[in-house]
Write a protein that holds these residues in place. Structure first.
Motif, PDB file in Angstrom:
ATOM      1  N   VAL A   7       0.791  -1.083   0.073  1.00  0.00           N
ATOM      2  CA  VAL A   7       0.090  -0.047   0.082  1.00  0.00           C
ATOM      3  C   VAL A   7       0.792   1.260  -0.027  1.00  0.00           C
ATOM      4  N   THR A   8       0.776   1.921  -1.094  1.00  0.00           N
ATOM      5  CA  THR A   8       1.582   3.237  -1.250  1.00  0.00           C
ATOM      6  C   THR A   8       0.941   4.399  -0.624  1.00  0.00           C
ATOM      7  N   GLY A   9       1.198   5.195   0.218  1.00  0.00           N
ATOM      8  CA  GLY A   9       0.556   6.294   1.079  1.00  0.00           C
ATOM      9  C   GLY A   9      -0.129   5.847   2.115  1.00  0.00           C
ATOM     10  N   ALA A  10       0.422   4.763   2.854  1.00  0.00           N
ATOM     11  CA  ALA A  10      -0.103   4.116   3.817  1.00  0.00           C
ATOM     12  C   ALA A  10      -0.280   4.912   5.095  1.00  0.00           C
ATOM     13  N   GLY A  11       0.670   5.998   5.257  1.00  0.00           N
ATOM     14  CA  GLY A  11       0.256   6.863   6.472  1.00  0.00           C
ATOM     15  C   GLY A  11      -0.576   7.740   6.383  1.00  0.00           C
ATOM     16  N   GLY A  12      -1.417   7.849   5.319  1.00  0.00           N
ATOM     17  CA  GLY A  12      -2.191   9.023   4.895  1.00  0.00           C
ATOM     18  C   GLY A  12      -3.725   8.539   5.214  1.00  0.00           C
ATOM     19  N   PHE A  13      -4.739   9.508   4.965  1.00  0.00           N
ATOM     20  CA  PHE A  13      -6.095   9.255   5.253  1.00  0.00           C
ATOM     21  C   PHE A  13      -6.671   8.040   4.856  1.00  0.00           C
ATOM     22  N   ILE A  14      -6.741   7.927   3.695  1.00  0.00           N
ATOM     23  CA  ILE A  14      -7.491   6.735   3.029  1.00  0.00           C
ATOM     24  C   ILE A  14      -6.600   5.715   3.273  1.00  0.00           C
ATOM     25  N   GLY A  15      -5.138   5.683   2.974  1.00  0.00           N
ATOM     26  CA  GLY A  15      -4.283   4.677   2.793  1.00  0.00           C
ATOM     27  C   GLY A  15      -4.088   3.851   4.293  1.00  0.00           C
ATOM     28  N   SER A  16      -4.260   4.782   5.346  1.00  0.00           N
ATOM     29  CA  SER A  16      -4.147   4.046   6.789  1.00  0.00           C
ATOM     30  C   SER A  16      -5.630   3.082   6.960  1.00  0.00           C
ATOM     31  N   HIS A  17      -6.702   3.525   6.549  1.00  0.00           N
ATOM     32  CA  HIS A  17      -7.857   2.723   6.622  1.00  0.00           C
ATOM     33  C   HIS A  17      -7.906   1.488   5.759  1.00  0.00           C
ATOM     34  N   LEU A  18      -7.249   1.580   4.547  1.00  0.00           N
ATOM     35  CA  LEU A  18      -6.967   0.522   3.566  1.00  0.00           C
ATOM     36  C   LEU A  18      -6.213  -0.598   4.328  1.00  0.00           C
TER      37      LEU A  18
END
Ligand code: NAD
Ligand code: UGA
Length: 323
Positions: A7-18
């Motif tokens: 998952v790229t962008g894992a630390g962000g808003f949507i990425g962390s939920h994913l």
């Protein structure tokens, strides 16, 4: 069944939920972000539930400069959510970061995927690729981005599709055009969080224009469900809208925020902003057919969940709502 994913962008808003949803399904997740855990309060809070899970490996990398082969190695699916987001700041000098993160970063990630034989890439595209529309946008409609951000997201979408069309490519691509996402962990520059923050603090929210602009607000849990489903679509490439099921005016959103919080929303008015379209609305026919998707959380319920999250936010993070 996915075994190991990136998952790229894992630390962000949507990425962390994913990331959380994947871990809950027993999937091994490599979570890549340029925000370094332990040094970035937003990523730390977003990934608090994932860190320590033996299935989760955080990886600090910048897609536009760092080597990525070890990140994709052994992953059958890549969920590509990393990007510089936000429509309005994308004019002027800031565009360098949009171009590097969104276009060059995607190109470098695709090259690494091709080298390591990744099977499926799910790309977080955006409603901002459409531009002005006076009816629900369909995926086959002509694209006409009116912000540099929208241009960068469309360029990256095309890069993903070009890779999947290469005759020698094993990579298949599903590009999901998310429509204005909200819910717990929403970025502090975005509208719904700012309305709720105004309700609780009395700090006025700035409304750009007369409040008649409409957005198809989409709850983050629904976006995650669509994103998980995209891993299993049987197609070499596909572009699919992911919307919330209704388009609401900003005035309507203000009323709803007032109902949810039981408070008045103090408002100040500023000029309409270049790059903002007057309306977004998603035709969800293809999402239903390919992803079995239909949104399940309406604006009132979604705002209530975001509100419950916001009132427990740390002081440091709340400061971002006023900048
Ligand atoms: P976010 O800013 O919360 O998350 C993005 C993450 O990507 C951040 O943690 C950031 O550090 C990381 N990142 C940025 N550039 C990077 C780089 N070069 N290398 C590594 N990591 C990098 O944003 P979000 O709202 O969660 O958006 C996630 C994705 O969904 C983005 O691609 C965005 O364009 C897309 N999208 C979001 C919305 C929305 O309403 N939030 C709507 C449509 C599309
Ligand atoms: C959002 C995301 O920020 C983009 O990253 C994403 O790509 C885009 O959705 C999308 O759907 O593709 P936006 O629709 O601008 O962009 O979302 P908000 O920032 O929540 O703004 C919604 C509306 O509220 C806009 O009309 C904006 O002008 C308005 N707004 C926003 C205000 O009036 N005041 C604010 O303080 C913030």
């Amino acid at each position: 069944m996915m075994a190991r994913v990136l998952v790229t962008g894992a630390g962000g808003f949507i990425g962390s939920h994913l990331v959380e949803a994947l871990l809950a399904r027993g999937v091994e997740v490599v979570g890549l972000d340029r925000r370094r855990l332990g040094e970035h309060p937003i990523a730390d809070e977003n990934l608090a539930a994932a860190v320590g899970n033996p299935l989760f490996t955080p990886l600090c990398r910048d897609l536009s400069t760092d080597q990525l082969d070890d990140a994709v190695d052994g992953c059958d699916t890549v969920f590509h959510l990393a990007a510089r987001p936000g429509v309005r700041p994308s004019w002027g000098a800031e565009f360098v970061d949009y171009a590097q993160a969104n276009v060059l970063g995607t190109h470098r990630l695709l090259d690494a995927c091709a080298r390591s034989g990744v099977r499926r890439l799910v790309y977080a595209s955006s409603s901002s690729v459409y531009g002005p529309a006076n009816r629900p946008s369909r995926e086959a409609d002509p694209t006409c981005p009116v912000s540099p951000y929208g241009v960068s997201k469309l360029a990256a979408e095309h890069l993903c599709l070009a890779h999947s069309r290469r005759p020698d490519s094993q990579l298949t691509v599903v590009a999901l055009r998310y429509f204005t996402v909200y819910g717990p962990r929403q970025r502090p520059d975005m509208a719904i969080g700012r309305l709720l923050f105004a309700a609780y603090t009395g700090f006025p929210v700035t409304i750009f224009g007369d409040g008649s602009q409409r957005r198809e607000f989409t709850y983050v849990g629904d976006v995650v469900a669509a994103t998980l489903a995209a891993a299993h679509v049987d197609a070499r490439y596909a572009v699919v809208n992911v919307g919330g099921g209704a388009s609401v005016s900003m005035r309507g959103a203000i009323e709803e925020a007032s109902k949810v919080t039981g408070r008045h929303i103090p408002v100040q008015v500023a000029d309409a902003q270049p790059g903002d379209v007057s309306s977004t609305s998603a035709d969800l026919t293809r999402a239903g057919r390919l992803l079995g998707y239909w949104p399940t959380v309406g604006l009132h319920e979604g705002m209530a969940r975001q509100s419950a999250w916001l009132v427990n936010l740390s002081r440091d993070r709340l400061a971002a709502f006023t900048s």
